[in-house]
Design an enzyme around this catalytic site. Structure first.
Site, PDB file in Angstrom:
ATOM      1  N   SER A 136       1.099  -1.097  -0.058  1.00 13.46           N
ATOM      2  CA  SER A 136      -0.073   0.238   0.219  1.00 13.46           C
ATOM      3  C   SER A 136       0.770   1.150  -0.234  1.00 13.46           C
ATOM      4  O   SER A 136       1.732   1.415   1.111  1.00 13.46           O
ATOM      5  CB  SER A 136      -1.161  -0.073   1.553  1.00 13.46           C
ATOM      6  OG  SER A 136      -1.576   0.751   1.504  1.00 13.46           O
ATOM      7  N   LYS A 162      -1.183  -1.131  -4.386  1.00 20.16           N
ATOM      8  CA  LYS A 162      -2.664  -0.169  -3.630  1.00 20.16           C
ATOM      9  C   LYS A 162      -2.052   1.439  -3.827  1.00 20.16           C
ATOM     10  O   LYS A 162      -1.237   1.623  -2.743  1.00 20.16           O
ATOM     11  CB  LYS A 162      -3.104  -0.865  -2.312  1.00 20.16           C
ATOM     12  CG  LYS A 162      -3.947  -0.397  -2.050  1.00 20.16           C
ATOM     13  CD  LYS A 162      -4.761  -0.310  -0.530  1.00 20.16           C
ATOM     14  CE  LYS A 162      -4.719  -0.424   0.337  1.00 20.16           C
ATOM     15  NZ  LYS A 162      -5.276  -1.046   1.560  1.00 20.16           N
ATOM     16  N   LYS A 164      -2.904   5.092  -2.491  1.00 20.19           N
ATOM     17  CA  LYS A 164      -3.992   5.705  -1.861  1.00 20.19           C
ATOM     18  C   LYS A 164      -5.061   7.129  -2.859  1.00 20.19           C
ATOM     19  O   LYS A 164      -3.865   7.425  -3.537  1.00 20.19           O
ATOM     20  CB  LYS A 164      -3.821   6.339  -1.072  1.00 20.19           C
ATOM     21  CG  LYS A 164      -3.625   5.551   0.564  1.00 20.19           C
ATOM     22  CD  LYS A 164      -4.647   4.975   1.181  1.00 20.19           C
ATOM     23  CE  LYS A 164      -4.307   3.749   2.592  1.00 20.19           C
ATOM     24  NZ  LYS A 164      -4.957   3.263   3.259  1.00 20.19           N
ATOM     25  N   ASP A 189      -7.764   2.386  -2.571  1.00 17.92           N
ATOM     26  CA  ASP A 189      -8.116   2.638  -1.220  1.00 17.92           C
ATOM     27  C   ASP A 189      -8.460   4.415  -1.418  1.00 17.92           C
ATOM     28  O   ASP A 189      -7.624   5.203  -0.691  1.00 17.92           O
ATOM     29  CB  ASP A 189      -7.542   2.197  -0.535  1.00 17.92           C
ATOM     30  CG  ASP A 189      -8.152   1.943   0.802  1.00 17.92           C
ATOM     31  OD1 ASP A 189      -9.325   2.631   1.183  1.00 17.92           O
ATOM     32  OD2 ASP A 189      -7.601   1.473   1.831  1.00 17.92           O
ATOM     33  N   GLU A 214     -11.569   0.739  -3.240  1.00 16.19           N
ATOM     34  CA  GLU A 214     -11.393   0.265  -2.013  1.00 16.19           C
ATOM     35  C   GLU A 214     -11.965   1.081  -1.057  1.00 16.19           C
ATOM     36  O   GLU A 214     -12.255   2.829  -0.607  1.00 16.19           O
ATOM     37  CB  GLU A 214     -10.331  -0.312  -0.891  1.00 16.19           C
ATOM     38  CG  GLU A 214     -10.460  -0.780   1.112  1.00 16.19           C
ATOM     39  CD  GLU A 214      -8.702  -1.402   0.994  1.00 16.19           C
ATOM     40  OE1 GLU A 214      -7.723  -1.570  -0.134  1.00 16.19           O
ATOM     41  OE2 GLU A 214      -8.906  -1.329   2.327  1.00 16.19           O
ATOM     42  N   ASP A 239     -13.554  -2.378   3.448  1.00 16.10           N
ATOM     43  CA  ASP A 239     -12.354  -1.868   4.560  1.00 16.10           C
ATOM     44  C   ASP A 239     -13.259  -1.773   6.127  1.00 16.10           C
ATOM     45  O   ASP A 239     -14.062  -2.289   6.247  1.00 16.10           O
ATOM     46  CB  ASP A 239     -11.684  -0.928   4.297  1.00 16.10           C
ATOM     47  CG  ASP A 239     -10.363  -0.856   5.509  1.00 16.10           C
ATOM     48  OD1 ASP A 239     -10.205  -1.321   7.009  1.00 16.10           O
ATOM     49  OD2 ASP A 239      -9.149  -0.144   5.382  1.00 16.10           O
ATOM     50  N   LYS A 263      -9.394  -7.196   8.110  1.00 21.18           N
ATOM     51  CA  LYS A 263      -8.314  -6.671   9.121  1.00 21.18           C
ATOM     52  C   LYS A 263      -8.275  -7.188  10.346  1.00 21.18           C
ATOM     53  O   LYS A 263      -9.843  -6.795  11.097  1.00 21.18           O
ATOM     54  CB  LYS A 263      -7.925  -5.492   9.290  1.00 21.18           C
ATOM     55  CG  LYS A 263      -7.279  -4.482   8.015  1.00 21.18           C
ATOM     56  CD  LYS A 263      -7.286  -3.564   8.222  1.00 21.18           C
ATOM     57  CE  LYS A 263      -7.071  -3.020   7.019  1.00 21.18           C
ATOM     58  NZ  LYS A 263      -7.205  -1.371   7.569  1.00 21.18           N
ATOM     59  N   GLY A 291      -3.686  -4.865   6.036  1.00 19.30           N
ATOM     60  CA  GLY A 291      -2.654  -3.986   7.146  1.00 19.30           C
ATOM     61  C   GLY A 291      -2.978  -2.795   7.808  1.00 19.30           C
ATOM     62  O   GLY A 291      -4.127  -2.448   7.650  1.00 19.30           O
TER      63      GLY A 291
HETATM   64  O1  OSB Z   1      -6.762   1.403   5.025  1.00 15.71           O
HETATM   65  O2  OSB Z   1      -5.737  -0.031   4.456  1.00 15.71           O
HETATM   66  C1  OSB Z   1      -6.106   1.141   4.569  1.00 15.71           C
HETATM   67  C2  OSB Z   1      -2.679   1.859   6.820  1.00 15.71           C
HETATM   68  C3  OSB Z   1      -3.374   3.085   7.908  1.00 15.71           C
HETATM   69  C4  OSB Z   1      -5.008   2.530   8.424  1.00 15.71           C
HETATM   70  C5  OSB Z   1      -5.677   2.284   6.956  1.00 15.71           C
HETATM   71  C6  OSB Z   1      -5.206   1.333   5.922  1.00 15.71           C
HETATM   72  C7  OSB Z   1      -4.127   1.883   5.625  1.00 15.71           C
HETATM   73  C8  OSB Z   1      -3.257   0.412   4.822  1.00 15.71           C
HETATM   74  C9  OSB Z   1      -1.779   0.158   4.983  1.00 15.71           C
HETATM   75  O3  OSB Z   1      -3.877   1.050   3.778  1.00 15.71           O
HETATM   76  C10 OSB Z   1      -1.394  -0.914   5.095  1.00 15.71           C
HETATM   77  C11 OSB Z   1      -0.207  -1.443   5.740  1.00 15.71           C
HETATM   78  O4  OSB Z   1       0.446  -2.020   5.148  1.00 15.71           O
HETATM   79  O5  OSB Z   1       0.230  -2.508   6.546  1.00 15.71           O
HETATM   80 MG    MG Z   2      -8.499   0.835   3.491  1.00 20.05          MG
END
Ligand code: OSB
Ligand code: MG
Length: 369
Positions: A136, A162, A164, A189, A214, A239, A263, A291
């Site tokens: 991500s 992924k 953002k 996402d 997402e 999510d 998660k 994650g």
């Molecule tokens: O939305 O998936 C998410 C990190 C922190 C809070 C929410 C998200 C995320 C990530 C990274 O997208 C997840 C990771 O690599 O640990």
């Molecule tokens: Mg997410």
């Protein structure tokens, strides 16, 4: 097993690089690391993955500390527990607070696996020896930074990327990435940053062959996600909206999503995660493990979950070195050719690096039966 001693290690760690999503830039992470010891002297580890502020879901490290200390730990300390699934009945008088519950349950699953001489993966019923890793990538100030992060991720073999997004940092961003990297598997996402008023933008995003989008809409709105999914050919992945197996069932029945980001912390633990996996398998819904910018302990639990055959897409399970100069586990989590080996040692399969844990610990609290 009988839990006789529990220590909460309040840990603070600095990310290698700030991680920006639609609502927040995370620079430092606080965690509560749970060390649970049984009457026969075994140690299990869990991790609370809540953030300092409630921008992701409503829990924070502070609310989790309260729920753990004043509610959950007193409920289970000194009790005989035969299987981690039993925690759900101990916790049944407690509404929500999934990340607090999951932290403690994670330590009990580790203990349960160790007592049975099984890896956590085997204790859950997972069969894979290796899992596929995705990565991500946060929002960046400059395109060059984003391209550099993608180049590094591709060089390390990550199986999907992924990105953002948020309104205004979306169409042009995705189209530039698509031009530069035509065939790669990418997804986006939004962390709940759009509303149905953004339908035109979302329709445009629908043209880029994303694997999925997402959590485009509100964290608590399954109805509008269902309306949006009808309008898009791109699969919606939920999510933030899924905090239990019941939420997952409703989302599937409403048609709010075709994919679930699972998660462990967000849904209240591994036992609840297994229910969601079963549901996804029965209903033909794609599912992958997400994650929380977490330490090796939570990552280890997630690796074990991702070894289940019902998990059918690469997750956000990147290497330790993606986030930390130093992690609190030994070995660290490594990604090789885009894959992570699932440990076969009893329990989570990673040892604690006690020196690192001590170095990052700002406070401890002890509880005993
Ligand atoms: O939305 O998936 C998410 C990190 C922190 C809070 C929410 C998200 C995320 C990530 C990274 O997208 C997840 C990771 O690599 O640990
Ligand atoms: Mg997410």
């Amino acid at each position: 097993m009988k839990l006789t001693n529990i220590t909460l290690h309040y840990v603070q760690m600095k990310l290698k690089n700030p991680f920006t999503n639609s609502f927040s830039t995370v620079k430092n992470r606080s965690f509560i690391i749970i060390e649970a010891i049984t009457d026969d002297g075994m140690t299990g580890w869990g991790e609370c993955v809540a953030f300092d502020q409630p921008w992701y879901t409503e829990e924070t490290i502070q609310t989790c500390s309260h729920i753990l200390k004043d509610v959950l730990i007193p409920t289970i300390i000194g009790q005989h527990i035969h299987h981690p699934d039993e925690l759900s009945s101990f916790f049944s008088p407690v509404r929500r607070n999934p990340m607090a519950k999951s932290a403690l349950e994670g330590a009990v699953w580790d203990l349960y696996a160790k007592q049975n001489g099984l890896s956590l993966s085997a204790a859950l019923g997972g069969g894979r020896k290796q899992i596929e890793a995705g990565i991500s990538i946060g929002l960046k100030k400059k395109d060059e930074e984003l391209f550099a992060a993608i180049d590094t991720s591709l060089a390390q073999g990550y199986k999907r990327i992924k990105l953002k997004i948020k309104p205004g940092q979306d169409i042009s961003l995705i189209s530039k990435v698509r031009d530069r990297y035509p065939g790669i598997p990418i997804m986006a996402d939004a962390n709940s940053s759009y509303t149905l008023a953004d339908m035109d933008r979302l329709r445009e995003l629908d043209q880029y062959g994303l694997m999925m989008i997402e959590q485009p809409l509100a964290y608590n709105d399954l109805y509008e996600h269902a309306l949006l999914q009808k309008e898009l050919k791109t699969k919606i992945c939920l999510d933030e909206s899924i905090q239990s197996a019941h939420d997952a069932l409703q989302a599937i029945r409403f048609g709010s999503c075709r994919v679930i980001n699972l998660k462990i912390g967000r849904v209240g633990g591994l036992s609840e995660s297994l229910k969601i996996l079963k549901l996804c398998e029965d209903e033909g819904i794609d599912v992958w493990c997400g994650g929380m910018l977490e330490t090796g302990i939570s990552r280890a639990h997630t690796i074990a979950l991702a070894s289940m055959s019902a998990v059918n897409l690469p997750g956000d399970i990147s290497s330790t070195q993606n986030y930390w100069h130093q992690d609190i586990t030994a070995p660290e989590v490594t990604v090789s050719k885009g894959c992570i080996n699932v440990p076969d040692k009893p329990g989570i399969g990673f040892e604690l690096n006690r020196d690192a844990l001590e170095a990052f610990t700002v406070r401890k609290e002890h509880f005993h039966a």
